[in-house]
Design a protein around this motif. Structure first.
Motif, PDB file in Angstrom:
ATOM      1  N   UNK A   1       0.832  -1.209   0.000  1.00 58.79           N
ATOM      2  CA  UNK A   1       0.000   0.000   0.000  1.00 58.79           C
ATOM      3  C   UNK A   1       0.860   1.249   0.000  1.00 58.79           C
ATOM      4  N   UNK A   2       1.951   1.217   0.771  1.00 53.87           N
ATOM      5  CA  UNK A   2       2.833   2.380   0.838  1.00 53.87           C
ATOM      6  C   UNK A   2       3.492   2.636  -0.516  1.00 53.87           C
ATOM      7  N   UNK A   3       3.879   1.573  -1.188  1.00 54.88           N
ATOM      8  CA  UNK A   3       4.525   1.750  -2.489  1.00 54.88           C
ATOM      9  C   UNK A   3       3.545   2.313  -3.502  1.00 54.88           C
ATOM     10  N   UNK A   4       2.243   1.962  -3.349  1.00 58.36           N
ATOM     11  CA  UNK A   4       1.253   2.532  -4.244  1.00 58.36           C
ATOM     12  C   UNK A   4       1.108   4.029  -4.007  1.00 58.36           C
ATOM     13  N   UNK A   5       1.162   4.418  -2.691  1.00 52.81           N
ATOM     14  CA  UNK A   5       0.993   5.822  -2.357  1.00 52.81           C
ATOM     15  C   UNK A   5       2.187   6.656  -2.809  1.00 52.81           C
ATOM     16  N   UNK A   6       3.374   6.026  -2.881  1.00 50.58           N
ATOM     17  CA  UNK A   6       4.595   6.766  -3.253  1.00 50.58           C
ATOM     18  C   UNK A   6       5.094   6.346  -4.630  1.00 50.58           C
ATOM     19  N   UNK A   7       4.184   6.022  -5.523  1.00 44.23           N
ATOM     20  CA  UNK A   7       4.580   5.612  -6.867  1.00 44.23           C
ATOM     21  C   UNK A   7       5.360   6.738  -7.543  1.00 44.23           C
ATOM     22  N   UNK A   8       6.437   6.346  -8.218  1.00 43.04           N
ATOM     23  CA  UNK A   8       7.324   7.317  -8.850  1.00 43.04           C
ATOM     24  C   UNK A   8       6.992   7.454 -10.331  1.00 43.04           C
ATOM     25  N   UNK A   9       7.005   8.685 -10.788  1.00 44.28           N
ATOM     26  CA  UNK A   9       6.877   8.976 -12.208  1.00 44.28           C
ATOM     27  C   UNK A   9       8.175   9.596 -12.697  1.00 44.28           C
ATOM     28  N   UNK A  10       8.459   9.407 -13.972  1.00 48.31           N
ATOM     29  CA  UNK A  10       9.694   9.924 -14.554  1.00 48.31           C
ATOM     30  C   UNK A  10       9.366  11.081 -15.483  1.00 48.31           C
ATOM     31  N   UNK A  11       9.990  12.228 -15.209  1.00 48.05           N
ATOM     32  CA  UNK A  11       9.849  13.397 -16.064  1.00 48.05           C
ATOM     33  C   UNK A  11      11.064  13.491 -16.983  1.00 48.05           C
ATOM     34  N   UNK A  12      10.829  13.690 -18.242  1.00 44.36           N
ATOM     35  CA  UNK A  12      11.931  13.832 -19.202  1.00 44.36           C
ATOM     36  C   UNK A  12      11.709  15.077 -20.056  1.00 44.36           C
ATOM     37  N   UNK A  13      12.773  15.583 -20.612  1.00 44.53           N
ATOM     38  CA  UNK A  13      12.665  16.736 -21.486  1.00 44.53           C
ATOM     39  C   UNK A  13      14.020  17.306 -21.808  1.00 44.53           C
ATOM     40  N   UNK A  14      14.012  18.516 -22.333  1.00 45.93           N
ATOM     41  CA  UNK A  14      15.262  19.196 -22.660  1.00 45.93           C
ATOM     42  C   UNK A  14      15.112  20.678 -22.404  1.00 45.93           C
ATOM     43  N   UNK A  15      16.256  21.342 -22.195  1.00 40.15           N
ATOM     44  CA  UNK A  15      16.300  22.779 -21.935  1.00 40.15           C
ATOM     45  C   UNK A  15      17.040  23.428 -23.088  1.00 40.15           C
ATOM     46  N   UNK A  16      16.426  24.470 -23.691  1.00 40.66           N
ATOM     47  CA  UNK A  16      17.010  25.092 -24.879  1.00 40.66           C
ATOM     48  C   UNK A  16      16.962  26.608 -24.758  1.00 40.66           C
ATOM     49  N   UNK A  17      17.768  27.260 -25.584  1.00 40.03           N
ATOM     50  CA  UNK A  17      17.721  28.709 -25.748  1.00 40.03           C
ATOM     51  C   UNK A  17      16.501  29.055 -26.587  1.00 40.03           C
ATOM     52  N   UNK A  18      15.654  29.973 -26.103  1.00 35.01           N
ATOM     53  CA  UNK A  18      14.405  30.280 -26.786  1.00 35.01           C
ATOM     54  C   UNK A  18      14.641  30.901 -28.150  1.00 35.01           C
TER      55      UNK A  18
ATOM     56  N   UNK B   1       4.261  18.103 -10.305  1.00 27.87           N
ATOM     57  CA  UNK B   1       5.403  18.771  -9.662  1.00 27.87           C
ATOM     58  C   UNK B   1       5.677  20.139 -10.297  1.00 27.87           C
ATOM     59  N   UNK B   2       6.135  21.054  -9.467  1.00 28.70           N
ATOM     60  CA  UNK B   2       6.599  22.359  -9.949  1.00 28.70           C
ATOM     61  C   UNK B   2       8.112  22.340  -9.990  1.00 28.70           C
TER      62      UNK B   2
ATOM     63  N   UNK C   1       4.893  24.119 -13.869  1.00 30.10           N
ATOM     64  CA  UNK C   1       4.230  22.961 -13.262  1.00 30.10           C
ATOM     65  C   UNK C   1       3.926  21.958 -14.353  1.00 30.10           C
ATOM     66  N   UNK C   2       4.404  20.735 -14.175  1.00 30.53           N
ATOM     67  CA  UNK C   2       4.277  19.706 -15.206  1.00 30.53           C
ATOM     68  C   UNK C   2       3.321  18.611 -14.760  1.00 30.53           C
ATOM     69  N   UNK C   3       2.842  17.840 -15.716  1.00 31.68           N
ATOM     70  CA  UNK C   3       1.949  16.716 -15.444  1.00 31.68           C
ATOM     71  C   UNK C   3       2.768  15.433 -15.446  1.00 31.68           C
ATOM     72  N   UNK C   4       2.942  14.872 -14.244  1.00 34.89           N
ATOM     73  CA  UNK C   4       3.793  13.685 -14.125  1.00 34.89           C
ATOM     74  C   UNK C   4       3.155  12.449 -14.743  1.00 34.89           C
ATOM     75  N   UNK C   5       1.813  12.428 -14.893  1.00 34.10           N
ATOM     76  CA  UNK C   5       1.131  11.260 -15.461  1.00 34.10           C
ATOM     77  C   UNK C   5       1.157  11.268 -16.984  1.00 34.10           C
TER      78      UNK C   5
END
Length: 431
Positions: free
Chosen positions: A19-36, A73-74, A88-92
């Motif tokens: 149950x605890x592992x379900x409550x603390x399920x981890x999501x992975x955020x990916x992306x890149x940072x660029x010059x606008x 997460x922000x 603020x991104x959508x982890x799901x």
């Protein structure tokens, strides 16, 4: 204890863990940072989650990836020379995010803005400067080219204008050294090459690095037609010989031995009968160490003696060869025939936080040393006639690297922030 009683407890513990592992399920955020503006990736940008204050650096492609337990997460993205961005991104979501940063030329250390004596040599704020040396009136740099993903040799004028570049992706340059003839040598993994600037282009006369280390590295300085070589029979002894080309004969010039260190090693009161032979001495990071051994199969170190490696550099300054003998606290000067012409007592090794270094401005025939306190470096000029310190300048930036002096300027490498992966070349005017 009754094992049948433990089985229900284990089952309950397993259910709680699930149950605890379900409550603390981890999501992975990916992306890149660029010059606008250019859409170029920003290498080394910090991407951090505000709630946990944990984050990662972007890689060589500007990409990031980290785990979060928050569904939305922000994150805060920072990079030197750019405006801070919070999103603020959508982890799901399976979205591969692109974070665009706007340039902010005012986001620089306050000393860069307020201190008129400090300036950056290389104009591009995002380029890593790996090493530098002086070639005639210009500055020779090894910079990292993010497009080619390799080190490149570049010559820059005093006003920051790029004069010429040179690159070899198969064996890129790593460092710059000045040999005893005054030539700049570009060192790579396998080769050493003398660098010249002719007809508006950089030319490298490359040869085996092994040959360079064997034939040239021992030659420390040159005066008229006399070459001065360093010979170190041990780590606690420094010796110098000179070779005159007209006589074709080698002669002894000077030797300095740390007799206190040797006495410490062979002191019977300190090392009764377990002292190892000189062959058992080994050099550590900060000096030379000798250790005693306890007898037996499970032998261990039970006594240790440490002493610093002798620092006795030799330079040609003002028409004489100067030996800075910090062991004997003497500055000894010789002419081109190996005859001693002057001797002075030096006292700066007694300075607290002395960094055990001497640097020379060959164009101005001046010698310098430096101290460090709370991360800030003070450069001191050495009077070679008296061995005393006569002038000093405190650099306005902390934790600088590779200090050199040319003309009226002190040059050094510096990272502009704790999370900044880029080293930049600065110069500070001595007035």
């Amino acid at each position: 204890m009754n094992r049948s009683f433990l089985r229900p407890l284990c089952a309950i513990a397993l259910l709680i863990g699930l149950n605890f592992s379900d409550l603390t399920a981890q999501s992975v955020l990916t992306g890149r940072v660029v010059d606008v503006e250019t859409n170029e990736p920003l290498v080394g940008a910090v991407v951090a989650e505000q709630a946990t204050e944990t984050g990662v650096y972007t890689d060589e492609r500007g990409r990031f990836s980290f785990e979060t337990s928050s569904p939305r997460p922000t994150i805060k993205v920072t990079y030197i020379g750019y405006k801070e961005t919070v999103r603020t991104l959508d982890a799901d979501s399976d979205t591969d995010y692109t974070i665009e940063l706007w340039p902010d030329p005012l986001q620089l250390p306050t000393t860069t803005i307020t201190d008129s004596r400090l300036s950056r040599v290389y104009p591009d704020n995002s380029i890593q400067v790996q090493d530098f040396a002086f070639l005639e009136d210009n500055t020779l740099l090894i910079v990292y080219d993010p497009d080619e993903k390799t080190n490149v040799l570049e010559l820059v004028a005093q006003d920051g204008t790029s004069l010429a570049t040179w690159k070899d992706p198969s064996d890129p340059p790593r460092s710059l050294e000045r040999d005893c003839l005054g030539n700049v040598q570009c060192i790579s993994a396998a080769q050493a090459g003398q660098v010249d600037y002719t007809l508006h282009q950089l030319i490298l006369r490359r040869d085996s690095l092994t040959i360079y280390r064997t034939a040239m590295a021992a030659c420390r300085t040159l005066l008229d037609s006399t070459y001065f070589f360093e010979y170190s029979p041990s780590r606690w002894t420094k010796s110098f010989v000179y070779v005159r080309t007209d006589e074709r004969r080698k002669r002894h010039l000077y030797a300095s031995q740390d007799t206190h260190a040797l006495k410490t090693i062979y002191d019977d009161a300190l090392m009764p009968d377990k002292i190892v032979s000189p062959e058992m001495l080994y050099s550590g990071v900060r000096g030379v160490q000798a250790k005693q051994f306890q007898d037996g199969m499970n032998g261990r170190y039970f006594d240790e003696v440490q002493f610093p490696e002798p620092y006795v550099p030799i330079y040609t300054i003002g028409g004489t060869v100067c030996v800075f003998d910090h062991i004997r606290r003497k500055l000894v000067r010789f002419d081109a025939w190996g005859e001693q012409v002057a001797e002075a007592e030096i006292s700066y090794p007694d300075l607290r936080r002395w960094k055990r270094n001497v640097i020379v401005d060959h164009a101005g025939n001046r010698a310098f040393t430096f101290t460090e306190k709370s991360g800030y470096t003070t450069v001191h000029r050495i009077d070679i006639d008296t061995g005393a310190l006569i002038l000093e300048w405190e650099l306005p930036l902390p934790f600088v690297q590779k200090i050199r002096v040319r003309g009226d300027y002190i040059y050094f490498l510096y990272r502009e922030g704790p999370y900044d992966p880029v080293k930049r070349l600065y110069r500070f005017e001595m007035i």
